[in-house]
Design a protein around this motif. Structure first.
Motif, PDB file in Angstrom:
ATOM      1  N   ALA A   1      11.540  35.907 -77.474  1.00  0.00           N
ATOM      2  CA  ALA A   1      11.595  34.230 -77.138  1.00  0.00           C
ATOM      3  C   ALA A   1      12.325  33.506 -78.250  1.00  0.00           C
ATOM      4  O   ALA A   1      13.093  32.639 -77.998  1.00  0.00           O
ATOM      5  N   LEU A   2      12.040  34.035 -79.561  1.00  0.00           N
ATOM      6  CA  LEU A   2      12.673  33.239 -80.556  1.00  0.00           C
ATOM      7  C   LEU A   2      14.254  33.271 -80.565  1.00  0.00           C
ATOM      8  O   LEU A   2      14.991  32.548 -80.856  1.00  0.00           O
TER       9      LEU A   2
ATOM     10  N   ILE B   1      -1.353  33.382 -77.609  1.00  0.00           N
ATOM     11  CA  ILE B   1      -1.049  34.360 -78.492  1.00  0.00           C
ATOM     12  C   ILE B   1       0.324  34.594 -78.583  1.00  0.00           C
ATOM     13  O   ILE B   1       0.887  34.531 -79.747  1.00  0.00           O
ATOM     14  N   THR B   2       1.141  34.659 -77.676  1.00  0.00           N
ATOM     15  CA  THR B   2       2.699  34.640 -77.754  1.00  0.00           C
ATOM     16  C   THR B   2       3.097  33.713 -78.383  1.00  0.00           C
ATOM     17  O   THR B   2       4.217  33.953 -79.081  1.00  0.00           O
ATOM     18  N   LEU B   3       2.811  32.383 -77.895  1.00  0.00           N
ATOM     19  CA  LEU B   3       3.266  31.258 -78.816  1.00  0.00           C
ATOM     20  C   LEU B   3       2.966  31.433 -80.084  1.00  0.00           C
ATOM     21  O   LEU B   3       3.979  31.104 -80.963  1.00  0.00           O
ATOM     22  N   MET B   4       1.710  31.525 -80.498  1.00  0.00           N
ATOM     23  CA  MET B   4       1.577  31.598 -81.998  1.00  0.00           C
ATOM     24  C   MET B   4       2.288  32.655 -82.854  1.00  0.00           C
ATOM     25  O   MET B   4       2.726  32.485 -83.746  1.00  0.00           O
ATOM     26  N   LEU B   5       2.492  34.017 -82.012  1.00  0.00           N
ATOM     27  CA  LEU B   5       3.173  35.225 -82.527  1.00  0.00           C
ATOM     28  C   LEU B   5       4.714  34.491 -82.676  1.00  0.00           C
ATOM     29  O   LEU B   5       5.191  34.930 -83.565  1.00  0.00           O
TER      30      LEU B   5
ATOM     31  N   ILE C   1      -1.985  45.420 -77.688  1.00  0.00           N
ATOM     32  CA  ILE C   1      -1.093  44.374 -76.757  1.00  0.00           C
ATOM     33  C   ILE C   1      -0.557  43.144 -77.885  1.00  0.00           C
ATOM     34  O   ILE C   1       0.455  42.691 -77.346  1.00  0.00           O
ATOM     35  N   ILE C   2      -1.122  42.912 -78.799  1.00  0.00           N
ATOM     36  CA  ILE C   2      -0.708  42.004 -79.758  1.00  0.00           C
ATOM     37  C   ILE C   2       0.831  42.611 -80.315  1.00  0.00           C
ATOM     38  O   ILE C   2       1.700  41.698 -80.457  1.00  0.00           O
ATOM     39  N   TYR C   3       0.961  43.944 -80.666  1.00  0.00           N
ATOM     40  CA  TYR C   3       2.126  44.254 -80.813  1.00  0.00           C
ATOM     41  C   TYR C   3       3.110  43.966 -79.911  1.00  0.00           C
ATOM     42  O   TYR C   3       4.214  43.478 -80.099  1.00  0.00           O
TER      43      TYR C   3
ATOM     44  N   LEU D   1       6.432  41.270 -80.195  1.00  0.00           N
ATOM     45  CA  LEU D   1       7.737  41.694 -79.643  1.00  0.00           C
ATOM     46  C   LEU D   1       8.497  40.857 -78.722  1.00  0.00           C
ATOM     47  O   LEU D   1       9.688  40.289 -78.990  1.00  0.00           O
ATOM     48  N   GLN D   2       7.679  40.225 -77.842  1.00  0.00           N
ATOM     49  CA  GLN D   2       7.967  39.162 -76.754  1.00  0.00           C
ATOM     50  C   GLN D   2       8.155  38.023 -77.592  1.00  0.00           C
ATOM     51  O   GLN D   2       9.198  37.245 -77.226  1.00  0.00           O
TER      52      GLN D   2
END
Length: 373
Positions: free
Chosen positions: A296-297, A113-117, A285-287, A291-292
């Motif tokens: 990372a970006l 999820i983090t990578l996709m976001l 959690i998605i929120y 933000l994470q």
């Protein structure tokens, strides 16, 4: 995606006809049908692996939509999608990437999820950073060539539904459609063969969900409209190894932009949750993970050259509305469920019916009228 050319399905008559069309495209030098193989991995449209003069390409036949071509070119320019080699005459040809899909990666759901976001955040930043004179001069050149090629191809395709030309103007994002949830649902309902009772109940549910969305829009106030992927399934992220000396490092690319549109960030987050079967209780959690992803970006900096460090800080994540995500989540599930039912009716493959039921079950607790489907 990583594919074995020798074990690909044999071309049937329909694919042979399309393969012959591929051989005639001006982007290829001496292509023959023997160097074309169909890619049959559950894709919604006909796709091919093409080998021409020591180069490998991915070719996709598009049935009457310019959206994927436009969005793919925008994303490719900013380095978050494979390079577009040719766009026209209902074809999108890109460089072929040997890669692993994110859905099969050995990562936890939160890591995926983090990578996709992070990838979606890069899409969402494009509209803010395509206004510089330097970027627009480059864009004008890239898109003029693409649109000229597309227009010529469309004219030469007598009687066929062809890709529309991309307008040569400063803001290329304006070529993408703005999200219209009501129109999408109405179109899907018209394609479905339902009883009068089923049709009425689904229309009532759609109306209720749209009322919820309208209320949330009023409460949220000024809503930011951005470049959205629209189908952020984990399978639509490719993990491309940088080189053999660093086997554990990857570049990440987004593919399949056929659902791309201009829409609120909340819509892209909600659709990502829906298509990956993530339950509504994870919205908060998605929120945090979004933000994470932005953080990372920010740290990547030189990974894709889309945004600089200051641009990430400019984005006001706190302005996002969790209520809007919830409303778009419900609507996204309904859209997905209807789409799968349409696919089941036309293709008579049980997997589509099961996918439709799986989607609607996510809504059934809150809307018990869906239990009958």
């Amino acid at each position: 995606m990583s594919l074995d050319h020798e074990n690909m399905p044999i071309l049937d008559e329909t694919h042979k006809k399309l393969a012959l069309e591929l051989c005639q495209l001006p982007c290829f030098n001496s292509l023959t049908i023997d160097n074309i193989a169909v890619i049959d991995v559950g894709l919604s449209q006909s796709c091919f692996q093409v080998d021409d003069t020591n180069q490998r390409y991915f070719a996709k036949y598009l049935t009457g939509s310019y959206v994927e071509t436009t969005a793919s070119q925008i994303a490719a320019f900013y380095g978050i999608a494979p390079k577009v080699v040719y766009a026209g005459n209902n074809w999108l040809v890109t460089e072929f990437k040997v890669a692993q899909e994110l859905n099969t990666a050995d990562l936890s759901e939160n890591e995926k999820i983090t990578l996709m976001l992070t990838m979606l955040a890069q899409c969402h930043q494009i509209d803010e950073h395509s206004d510089s004179q330097h970027h627009n001069e480059q864009l004008d050149s890239v898109f003029y060539k693409a649109s000229h090629l597309t227009f010529n191809s469309a004219v030469s395709s007598a009687g066929a539904t062809s890709l529309k030309p991309i307008r040569k103007q400063k803001d290329k994002l304006s070529a993408l459609p703005k999200l219209n949830v009501t129109a999408v649902i109405d179109d899907l309902l018209q394609q479905l063969e339902l009883s009068d009772q089923q049709n009425q109940q689904l229309k009532q549910l759609s109306k209720k969900l749209m009322q919820n969305l309208n209320k949330a829009n009023e409460q949220a106030g000024n809503i930011r409209q951005v470049f959205c992927h629209g189908d952020a399934n984990f399978s639509n992220v490719l993990l491309v190894k940088n080189n053999l000396s660093s086997p554990n490092t990857h570049d990440y690319l987004l593919v399949d932009f056929e659902c791309a549109c201009i829409a609120p960030i909340e819509y892209d987050l909600a659709m990502m949750m829906a298509v990956n079967g993530i339950e509504a209780n994870k919205i908060e959690i998605i929120y945090q993970l979004y933000l994470q992803g932005l953080t990372a970006l920010n740290k990547q900096g030189n990974a894709h050259e889309i945004v600089d460090n200051s641009s990430v800080e400019l984005m006001n994540v706190k302005s996002l509305s969790s209520k809007l995500v919830t409303c778009y989540y419900d609507l996204s599930i309904l859209i997905n469920g209807l789409w799968y039912f349409v696919a089941y009716q036309s293709r008579q493959q049980l997997k589509y019916k099961n996918l439709a039921l799986k989607q609607l079950q996510l809504l059934a607790k809150s809307y018990p009228e869906l239990y009958q489907f």
